[in-house]
Design an enzyme around this catalytic site. Structure first.
Site, PDB file in Angstrom:
ATOM      1  N   ASN A 169     -58.525  27.565 -26.393  1.00 28.45           N
ATOM      2  CA  ASN A 169     -57.289  26.804 -26.208  1.00 28.45           C
ATOM      3  C   ASN A 169     -57.617  25.767 -25.131  1.00 28.45           C
ATOM      4  O   ASN A 169     -57.583  26.084 -23.936  1.00 28.45           O
ATOM      5  CB  ASN A 169     -56.137  27.702 -25.755  1.00 28.45           C
ATOM      6  CG  ASN A 169     -54.854  26.894 -25.586  1.00 28.45           C
ATOM      7  OD1 ASN A 169     -54.876  25.661 -25.629  1.00 28.45           O
ATOM      8  ND2 ASN A 169     -53.741  27.580 -25.379  1.00 28.45           N
TER       9      ASN A 169
ATOM     10  N   HIS B 215     -53.355  27.270 -30.131  1.00 31.84           N
ATOM     11  CA  HIS B 215     -52.300  26.672 -29.301  1.00 31.84           C
ATOM     12  C   HIS B 215     -51.113  27.610 -29.311  1.00 31.84           C
ATOM     13  O   HIS B 215     -50.670  28.035 -30.392  1.00 31.84           O
ATOM     14  CB  HIS B 215     -51.901  25.285 -29.810  1.00 31.84           C
ATOM     15  CG  HIS B 215     -53.051  24.349 -29.781  1.00 31.84           C
ATOM     16  ND1 HIS B 215     -53.542  23.835 -28.606  1.00 31.84           N
ATOM     17  CD2 HIS B 215     -53.851  23.892 -30.767  1.00 31.84           C
ATOM     18  CE1 HIS B 215     -54.600  23.094 -28.872  1.00 31.84           C
ATOM     19  NE2 HIS B 215     -54.810  23.112 -30.177  1.00 31.84           N
TER      20      HIS B 215
HETATM   21  C1  DQA Z   1     -51.309  23.918 -25.582  1.00 32.82           C
HETATM   22  C2  DQA Z   1     -50.679  22.646 -26.141  1.00 32.82           C
HETATM   23  C3  DQA Z   1     -51.195  21.419 -25.401  1.00 32.82           C
HETATM   24  O1  DQA Z   1     -50.613  20.239 -25.939  1.00 32.82           O
HETATM   25  C4  DQA Z   1     -50.832  21.518 -23.935  1.00 32.82           C
HETATM   26  O2  DQA Z   1     -51.347  20.408 -23.229  1.00 32.82           O
HETATM   27  C5  DQA Z   1     -51.263  22.795 -23.317  1.00 32.82           C
HETATM   28  C6  DQA Z   1     -51.120  24.031 -24.080  1.00 32.82           C
HETATM   29  C7  DQA Z   1     -50.710  25.190 -26.221  1.00 32.82           C
HETATM   30  O3  DQA Z   1     -51.301  26.247 -26.044  1.00 32.82           O
HETATM   31  O4  DQA Z   1     -49.656  25.137 -26.861  1.00 32.82           O
HETATM   32  O5  DQA Z   1     -51.674  22.841 -22.167  1.00 32.82           O
HETATM   33  O6  DQA Z   1     -52.703  23.901 -25.878  1.00 32.82           O
END
Ligand code: DQA
Length: 146
Positions: free
Chosen positions: A75, A101
């Site tokens: 992630n 994500h």
């Molecule tokens: C994320 C989604 C990304 O856009 C965001 O910047 C994150 C977390 C998620 O796990 O949903 O930091 O990767």
């Protein structure tokens, strides 16, 4: 020898559980590590969960994974949408790569809709909350034939 799966986490994910809980939930990365270790053990795999706010550190861990991990769950946080360097590093890794994500990035701002990492990922999970990590770990079990 037990195969290891690296679970790599990018910026701000150290604050999981405290950070925008309405989006990311209340579970912490320690909770994620405990659940994924259990899932992995059922497949005879070991997990090593790592988090950094620094792009270069994540790249160094991907390089380390070339010798020490059979698969990578990643992630990349906001680096997902910006980092050609993380994509390039993942392209040097020969095993399976699964992108996770926590939130459904496709329902959010348009800058979150593009992922450099998806150009390399063998699979992508988004919007399943922290359960996405466990699902990805389970998939790793199938892909690694464990
Ligand atoms: C994320 C989604 C990304 O856009 C965001 O910047 C994150 C977390 C998620 O796990 O949903 O930091 O990767």
């Amino acid at each position: 020898m037990t195969k290891t799966v690296f679970i790599l986490n990018g910026p701000n994910l150290n604050l999981l559980g405290q950070r925008q809980p309405e989006i990311y939930g209340r579970d912490t990365l320690a909770d994620v590590e405990a659940t994924c270790s259990e899932v992995a053990a059922a497949f005879g795999l070991t997990v090593r969960l790592l988090q950094s706010n620094w792009e270069g550190q994540i790249i160094d861990w991907i390089h380390e994974a070339r010798h020490e991990a059979a698969g990578i769950v990643i992630n990349p946080g906001a680096f997902t949408h910006t980092s050609v360097a993380i994509l390039d590093a993942l392209n040097t890794f020969e095993g399976p790569v699964l992108e996770v994500h926590i939130s459904n990035v496709h329902r959010r701002e348009s800058f979150r809709h593009h992922s450099y990492v998806s150009l390399r990922a063998d699979g992508v999970i988004a919007g399943f909350g922290v359960e996405g990590y466990a699902l990805a770990t389970r998939r790793m079990g199938s892909l690694l034939g464990a």
